[in-house]
Motif scaffolding. Structure first.
Motif, PDB file in Angstrom:
ATOM      1  N   TYR A   3       0.846  -1.193   0.000  1.00 36.32           N
ATOM      2  CA  TYR A   3       0.000   0.000   0.000  1.00 36.32           C
ATOM      3  C   TYR A   3       0.884   1.247   0.000  1.00 36.32           C
ATOM      4  O   TYR A   3       1.513   1.580   0.995  1.00 36.32           O
ATOM      5  CB  TYR A   3      -0.920  -0.021   1.220  1.00 36.32           C
ATOM      6  CG  TYR A   3      -1.738   1.250   1.410  1.00 36.32           C
ATOM      7  CD1 TYR A   3      -2.385   1.857   0.334  1.00 36.32           C
ATOM      8  CD2 TYR A   3      -1.873   1.830   2.669  1.00 36.32           C
ATOM      9  CE1 TYR A   3      -3.139   3.006   0.512  1.00 36.32           C
ATOM     10  CE2 TYR A   3      -2.630   2.984   2.868  1.00 36.32           C
ATOM     11  CZ  TYR A   3      -3.254   3.565   1.780  1.00 36.32           C
ATOM     12  OH  TYR A   3      -4.004   4.700   1.949  1.00 36.32           O
ATOM     13  N   HIS A   5       0.500   5.006  -0.360  1.00 30.57           N
ATOM     14  CA  HIS A   5      -0.564   6.018  -0.406  1.00 30.57           C
ATOM     15  C   HIS A   5      -0.231   7.162  -1.357  1.00 30.57           C
ATOM     16  O   HIS A   5      -1.124   7.735  -1.985  1.00 30.57           O
ATOM     17  CB  HIS A   5      -0.871   6.542   1.004  1.00 30.57           C
ATOM     18  CG  HIS A   5       0.199   7.403   1.599  1.00 30.57           C
ATOM     19  ND1 HIS A   5       1.142   6.927   2.490  1.00 30.57           N
ATOM     20  CD2 HIS A   5       0.472   8.723   1.453  1.00 30.57           C
ATOM     21  CE1 HIS A   5       1.925   7.910   2.872  1.00 30.57           C
ATOM     22  NE2 HIS A   5       1.563   9.011   2.259  1.00 30.57           N
ATOM     23  N   TYR A 652       0.998  10.160   6.245  1.00 31.06           N
ATOM     24  CA  TYR A 652       0.027   9.070   6.413  1.00 31.06           C
ATOM     25  C   TYR A 652      -0.920   8.884   5.227  1.00 31.06           C
ATOM     26  O   TYR A 652      -1.510   7.814   5.068  1.00 31.06           O
ATOM     27  CB  TYR A 652      -0.826   9.315   7.667  1.00 31.06           C
ATOM     28  CG  TYR A 652      -0.037   9.418   8.936  1.00 31.06           C
ATOM     29  CD1 TYR A 652       0.459   8.279   9.565  1.00 31.06           C
ATOM     30  CD2 TYR A 652       0.203  10.654   9.531  1.00 31.06           C
ATOM     31  CE1 TYR A 652       1.175   8.361  10.754  1.00 31.06           C
ATOM     32  CE2 TYR A 652       0.918  10.751  10.717  1.00 31.06           C
ATOM     33  CZ  TYR A 652       1.401   9.605  11.315  1.00 31.06           C
ATOM     34  OH  TYR A 652       2.112   9.694  12.495  1.00 31.06           O
ATOM     35  N   GLY A 653      -1.105   9.931   4.435  1.00 26.86           N
ATOM     36  CA  GLY A 653      -2.017   9.850   3.301  1.00 26.86           C
ATOM     37  C   GLY A 653      -3.353  10.516   3.580  1.00 26.86           C
ATOM     38  O   GLY A 653      -3.806  10.607   4.725  1.00 26.86           O
ATOM     39  N   SER A 656      -6.026   8.177   5.135  1.00 30.53           N
ATOM     40  CA  SER A 656      -5.846   7.967   6.580  1.00 30.53           C
ATOM     41  C   SER A 656      -6.333   9.176   7.367  1.00 30.53           C
ATOM     42  O   SER A 656      -6.951   9.032   8.429  1.00 30.53           O
ATOM     43  CB  SER A 656      -4.368   7.704   6.900  1.00 30.53           C
ATOM     44  OG  SER A 656      -3.923   6.517   6.290  1.00 30.53           O
ATOM     45  N   TYR A 660      -9.354   9.143  10.060  1.00 30.80           N
ATOM     46  CA  TYR A 660      -9.127   9.548  11.445  1.00 30.80           C
ATOM     47  C   TYR A 660     -10.071  10.672  11.857  1.00 30.80           C
ATOM     48  O   TYR A 660     -10.619  10.671  12.971  1.00 30.80           O
ATOM     49  CB  TYR A 660      -7.674   9.977  11.654  1.00 30.80           C
ATOM     50  CG  TYR A 660      -7.428  10.511  13.050  1.00 30.80           C
ATOM     51  CD1 TYR A 660      -7.588   9.689  14.164  1.00 30.80           C
ATOM     52  CD2 TYR A 660      -7.084  11.845  13.258  1.00 30.80           C
ATOM     53  CE1 TYR A 660      -7.396  10.175  15.456  1.00 30.80           C
ATOM     54  CE2 TYR A 660      -6.886  12.339  14.544  1.00 30.80           C
ATOM     55  CZ  TYR A 660      -7.048  11.500  15.637  1.00 30.80           C
ATOM     56  OH  TYR A 660      -6.872  11.984  16.907  1.00 30.80           O
ATOM     57  N   ASN A 679      -1.990   7.099  12.691  1.00 34.81           N
ATOM     58  CA  ASN A 679      -1.303   5.880  12.239  1.00 34.81           C
ATOM     59  C   ASN A 679      -2.182   4.644  12.390  1.00 34.81           C
ATOM     60  O   ASN A 679      -2.037   3.673  11.632  1.00 34.81           O
ATOM     61  CB  ASN A 679       0.002   5.697  13.018  1.00 34.81           C
ATOM     62  CG  ASN A 679       0.928   4.707  12.338  1.00 34.81           C
ATOM     63  OD1 ASN A 679       1.045   4.700  11.105  1.00 34.81           O
ATOM     64  ND2 ASN A 679       1.562   3.851  13.108  1.00 34.81           N
ATOM     65  N   CYS A 681      -5.355   4.463  11.721  1.00 38.52           N
ATOM     66  CA  CYS A 681      -6.165   4.397  10.499  1.00 38.52           C
ATOM     67  C   CYS A 681      -5.304   3.984   9.309  1.00 38.52           C
ATOM     68  O   CYS A 681      -5.773   3.271   8.410  1.00 38.52           O
ATOM     69  CB  CYS A 681      -6.831   5.746  10.244  1.00 38.52           C
ATOM     70  SG  CYS A 681      -8.121   6.132  11.459  1.00 38.52           S
ATOM     71  N   LYS A 682      -4.048   4.411   9.300  1.00 34.14           N
ATOM     72  CA  LYS A 682      -3.136   3.985   8.227  1.00 34.14           C
ATOM     73  C   LYS A 682      -2.948   2.463   8.285  1.00 34.14           C
ATOM     74  O   LYS A 682      -2.948   1.780   7.246  1.00 34.14           O
ATOM     75  CB  LYS A 682      -1.797   4.717   8.385  1.00 34.14           C
ATOM     76  CG  LYS A 682      -0.692   4.260   7.433  1.00 34.14           C
ATOM     77  CD  LYS A 682      -0.975   4.684   5.999  1.00 34.14           C
ATOM     78  CE  LYS A 682       0.148   4.284   5.050  1.00 34.14           C
ATOM     79  NZ  LYS A 682       1.418   4.975   5.309  1.00 34.14           N
ATOM     80  N   ARG A 683      -2.811   1.911   9.483  1.00 40.05           N
ATOM     81  CA  ARG A 683      -2.639   0.464   9.620  1.00 40.05           C
ATOM     82  C   ARG A 683      -3.886  -0.286   9.133  1.00 40.05           C
ATOM     83  O   ARG A 683      -3.783  -1.320   8.474  1.00 40.05           O
ATOM     84  CB  ARG A 683      -2.332   0.094  11.071  1.00 40.05           C
ATOM     85  CG  ARG A 683      -0.931   0.477  11.535  1.00 40.05           C
ATOM     86  CD  ARG A 683      -0.559  -0.241  12.827  1.00 40.05           C
ATOM     87  NE  ARG A 683      -1.487   0.070  13.912  1.00 40.05           N
ATOM     88  CZ  ARG A 683      -1.333   1.090  14.748  1.00 40.05           C
ATOM     89  NH1 ARG A 683      -0.289   1.897  14.619  1.00 40.05           N
ATOM     90  NH2 ARG A 683      -2.204   1.299  15.723  1.00 40.05           N
ATOM     91  N   THR A 686      -3.906  -0.256   5.375  1.00 41.25           N
ATOM     92  CA  THR A 686      -2.886  -1.194   4.883  1.00 41.25           C
ATOM     93  C   THR A 686      -3.419  -2.621   4.941  1.00 41.25           C
ATOM     94  O   THR A 686      -3.266  -3.395   3.981  1.00 41.25           O
ATOM     95  CB  THR A 686      -1.604  -1.066   5.720  1.00 41.25           C
ATOM     96  OG1 THR A 686      -1.102   0.277   5.626  1.00 41.25           O
ATOM     97  CG2 THR A 686      -0.543  -2.030   5.234  1.00 41.25           C
TER      98      THR A 686
END
Length: 857
Positions: A3, A5, A652-653, A656, A660, A679, A681-683, A686
């Protein structure tokens, strides 16, 4: 697949822009959905993450409704006139147009980087002549309807800013913009008669889906009051002083009058020996704002005029005072004072030793909260009847009769009616409804605003410009500083101000005031429907299709004035047959404030978060180890706690960040920002991406996967409809936890989950959709349908009780008979020991839920 972003988001933002994916036109074959953000002012600071919250919420709804088959109008533009750009011009000599355009470019870039699905072909700015031509045109409509007029008023004037400020722009006698001192001075101003619509602005709130708290704010601001107008003859004069009161039943207790220092009768009725005091007091009052004057907790001040009026009920003479807490612009500029039953009047009477006559025998049983803890009921009643304390609760009338009328023993409502009839019969007064709402002060002494389409002709008349003479452009100037005498910078441009009117051939002067920033934001939602129409403000058929706005989202700071002003303009246009519906915004939601932690040194200087370290719950400067104080505050560039979306997107993109913002809590609640939590939400994204692009995705379906997919679909859909985005995201996270435990991932379920993810995280959803083999954009793919059978459990949990006490539970296939469940209970190790060898008297059976075995004691 990994992934990434950055590449994914750049790819799809370019795709949407190049393909005009969200461009929309009228389509009578499809239902419409108009979703709108409150117009942003493009400030030099750019967006911070607090702004992103509302924009993300509207974008989720826009994307969701497109999938549901709606023709979605989701536009964006700029509330680009205003004082900050002009002040920047004064400081730097840069034309406000240049500054504003630079800020717009920054805002546009930031919004595009977040993937919002705006129809950018409809972008517009209130400072564009093609837009404000029609703002000026609407003003001419207001003028022709008798709703725009000129009058000299006492105003809040800020010498430093060189302009009039509304009461709402002043705090503690200073301008909120820059903290400059203000002064009260009379100026001739343009005013809009919003009070003519006061009742409809209240009544029509029944037509809209708004939070009740917001409706209440509007109703309280308008401030409808029902009561009576009462005339008090002035001793020795032909004039009377008229007061409005909601409590005519207290007339017998009116022992003095107070009129505003600006009241036109003050000069005439003031006696010679009081004149110097009155003049000095009026001068001191002139320096105060209306808000300062009406502050409830301030000390009471006033001056006796030396004159007396006659109370029509008691026929007694009562003194006439002036005090700054009475405003000429509210009611009649005069009040009757009943100190026995009004805290403010009581405090004033005590301070100036004025008579106090109680006219209610207090109902102590109904209002125990009004009895001080140190007093008993009997003692407190005695104090009220003696005029030693003020009673603001209910009671029965006393001391309220004359030879013609008696209110003795009546409750409030009956007494109001009887005294009002008597006043009307005797010609002393009449029933009346009044409103706290004041007419709208519409002039500003600025350059960067819409010029009024007004000519002041030599013969003293006024001509409004015709549509063919619009837009009226301001002159190009280099000096943006105010003139210093209460006029706008435009007043200094002689050749622009002084002209010969081409239609009447008279010498004429242009109006040099400009409109407030509110003007452009009063009607922008209408122009979005038809933004490129050069012949009309909007085409009637286009307006009929798109309006009203189905969902309007913005900050609670606009809960009163912007909405009130926009509703007023809209109702005028409705009455003129120019719009279809009586209300502009069908449904409205306010996003909660996003706040963040700020850090300060002992001298009050703010410190950037990256320069702070935390030790055992305390904060210190990273380099100097100086202790810092910390508090949660509204995000602000000056407090160094404003987080820009740019830095979050970089790390984070955008997806994300969007996730969040929505996951922090309910949309309408205040939330505390925590960058580290993005992070999480990034996880999640992913994991979702890895799941959807995994080799375990298969065309084969299985029951467990379908059940997870349809339960997710059912739950998230309900959350979208209720705008409960935080719980929708929580359901998606739970889904991933359960779904990734399966041996294979049915493609149909991955497809459904991706469609649900799209409104929240559109970039990664589009990328997954493309990976799954679909070539069309996910944006318009029909929303999936829930299949009810996958929501039902194949097995049920049966609770077993013995004599009403829980003894065990087990699962069986659903819809089993009592006999089958009873047999299972007897075989259950924990339950069997309670029923083996016992006599069963009765069995209570609830299918699919409960078995209660009653045994003989």
């Amino acid at each position: 697949m990994k992934y990434d972003h950055k590449s994914i988001e750049n790819k799809w933002q370019k795709y949407w822009l190049d393909n005009k994916t969200f461009k929309v036109e009228v389509d009578e074959k499809k239902p419409k959905y108009y979703v709108l953000d409150m117009f942003p002012y493009p400030s030099g600071a750019g967006l911070h993450v607090g702004h992103v919250e509302g924009y993300t919420a509207t974008d989720i709804m826009a994307r969701y409704m497109r999938q549901k088959g709606y023709n979605v109008l989701h536009p964006m533009g700029w509330d680009s006139f205003g004082l900050p750009a002009e002040q920047y011009a004064v400081r730097t000599g840069t034309h406000p147009r240049v500054t504003t355009q630079k800020n717009i470019d920054t805002f546009r870039k930031q919004l595009r980087s977040l993937g919002f699905s705006y129809d950018w072909d409809r972008e517009m700015a209130t400072s564009d002549p093609n837009y404000y031509k029609w703002t000026q045109w609407i003003f001419t409509i207001l003028y022709k309807q008798g709703l725009a007029y000129e009058a000299e008023m006492m105003v809040n004037y800020c010498p430093a800013l060189g302009t009039v400020l509304a009461n709402e722009e002043v705090e503690n006698g200073r301008a909120k913009e820059g903290g400059h001192a203000i002064e009260r001075r009379p100026l001739k101003q343009w005013i809009l008669k919003i009070t003519a619509y006061a009742e409809r602005l209240i009544q029509d709130l029944d037509l809209v889906d708004w939070p009740e708290s917001l409706k209440k704010l509007q109703i309280n601001w308008i401030g409808k009051s029902e009561g009576a107008l009462i005339d008090f003859p002035v001793k020795g004069e032909k004039e009377t002083i008229t007061v409005f009161t909601t409590r005519p039943d207290t007339l017998f207790g009116a022992t003095y009058m107070v009129i505003a220092p600006e009241h036109p009768l003050v000069e005439k009725i003031t006696t010679d020996n009081q004149k110097a005091k009155v003049v000095a007091y009026k001068k001191a009052t002139a320096a105060k704002s209306d808000l300062d004057r009406t502050e409830l907790n301030k000390s009471k001040t006033g001056v006796f005029t030396g004159a007396y009026a006659r109370n029509p009920a008691t026929n007694k003479e009562i003194p006439i005072w002036i005090s700054d807490f009475v405003l000429m612009g509210y009611g009649t500029g005069a009040i009757m004072s009943v100190p026995g039953h009004d805290e403010r009047d009581f405090a004033f009477a005590k301070q100036f030793e004025l008579p106090i006559v109680p006219v209610f025998d207090p109902d102590l049983d109904k209002h125990p909260e009004l009895i001080p803890q140190e007093s008993d009921s009997k003692t407190h009643r005695e104090k009220v009847l003696a005029g030693r304390v003020c009673w603001t609760g209910d009671g029965l009338c006393i001391n309220s009769k004359n030879p013609e009328i008696s209110l003795e023993g009546l409750d409030t409502e009956k007494a109001k009616e009887r005294i009002t009839v008597w006043l009307e019969t005797k010609g002393y007064g009449k029933r009346h409804i009044t409103y706290k709402l004041r007419d709208w002060l519409f002039s500003r002494q600025r350059y960067w605003g819409e010029p009024f389409p007004i000519l002041h002709l030599a013969d003293g008349t006024i001509r409004v410009l015709g549509e063919d003479e619009l837009p009226l452009l301001p002159p190009e100037i280099e000096d943006y500083k105010p003139s210093g005498d209460g006029q706008s910078p435009l007043a200094k441009v002689f050749e622009w101000v002084n002209i010969v009117d081409p239609k009447s051939k008279q010498k004429a002067k242009r109006e040099t005031n400009t409109m407030p920033q509110w003007a452009g934001s009063c009607w922008y939602y209408l122009r979005f429907c038809d933004p490129h129409n050069s012949k009309k403000a909007w085409d009637k058929n286009v307006e009929r299709y798109w309006n009203s706005v189905d969902l309007y989202v913005g900050g609670v700071e606009h809960a009163v004035l912007h909405l009130l002003y926009a509703r007023f303009w809209h109702k005028v246009l409705f009455d003129c047959g120019l719009v279809t519906n009586p209300e502009p915004f069908k449904s409205l939601r306010n996003q909660g404030l996003i706040v963040a932690r700020s850090y300060q040194k002992a001298n009050g200087v703010y410190v950037a978060p990256e320069d702070v370290i935390e030790k055992e719950g305390k904060y210190f400067h990273r380099e100097t180890n100086e202790p810092l104080t910390s508090q949660i505050e509204k995000m602000s560039k000056s407090k160094l706690n404003g987080i820009t979306p740019d830095e979050i997107i970089e790390e984070y993109g955008a997806d994300s960040l969007r996730m969040y913002e929505m996951f922090m809590g309910p949309l309408e609640k205040e939330k505390i920002w925590n960058t580290d939590a993005v992070n999480g939400c990034k996880r999640f994204l992913t994991r979702f991406f890895e799941m959807a692009t995994s080799e375990k995705v298969t065309e084969e379906e299985h029951l467990e996967g379908l059940k997870l997919g349809h339960r997710l679909l059912d739950g998230v859909t309900k959350d979208f409809e209720a705008m409960q985005f935080n719980t929708a995201i929580a359901k998606m996270m739970e889904f991933i936890n359960d779904f990734t435990k399966l041996p294979t991932y049915p493609k149909s379920v991955v497809r459904t989950a991706t469609q649900l993810l799209m409104p929240l995280a559109p970039h990664v959803a589009e990328e997954i959709w493309h990976h799954l083999g679909y070539r069309e954009s996910l944006s318009y793919t029909p929303y999936p349908e829930v299949i009810q059978k996958y929501l039902e459990d194949e097995t049920m949990t049966y609770v077993v009780q013995v004599n009403g006490k829980l003894r065990g539970r087990f699962e069986l296939p659903k819809d089993q008979t009592q006999e089958v469940v009873m047999s299972a209970a007897k075989k259950h190790q924990l339950i069997a020991k309670y029923i083996d060898g016992q006599t069963i008297e009765k069995v209570i059976f609830v299918p699919n839920k409960l078995l209660n075995i009653v045994i003989k004691a």
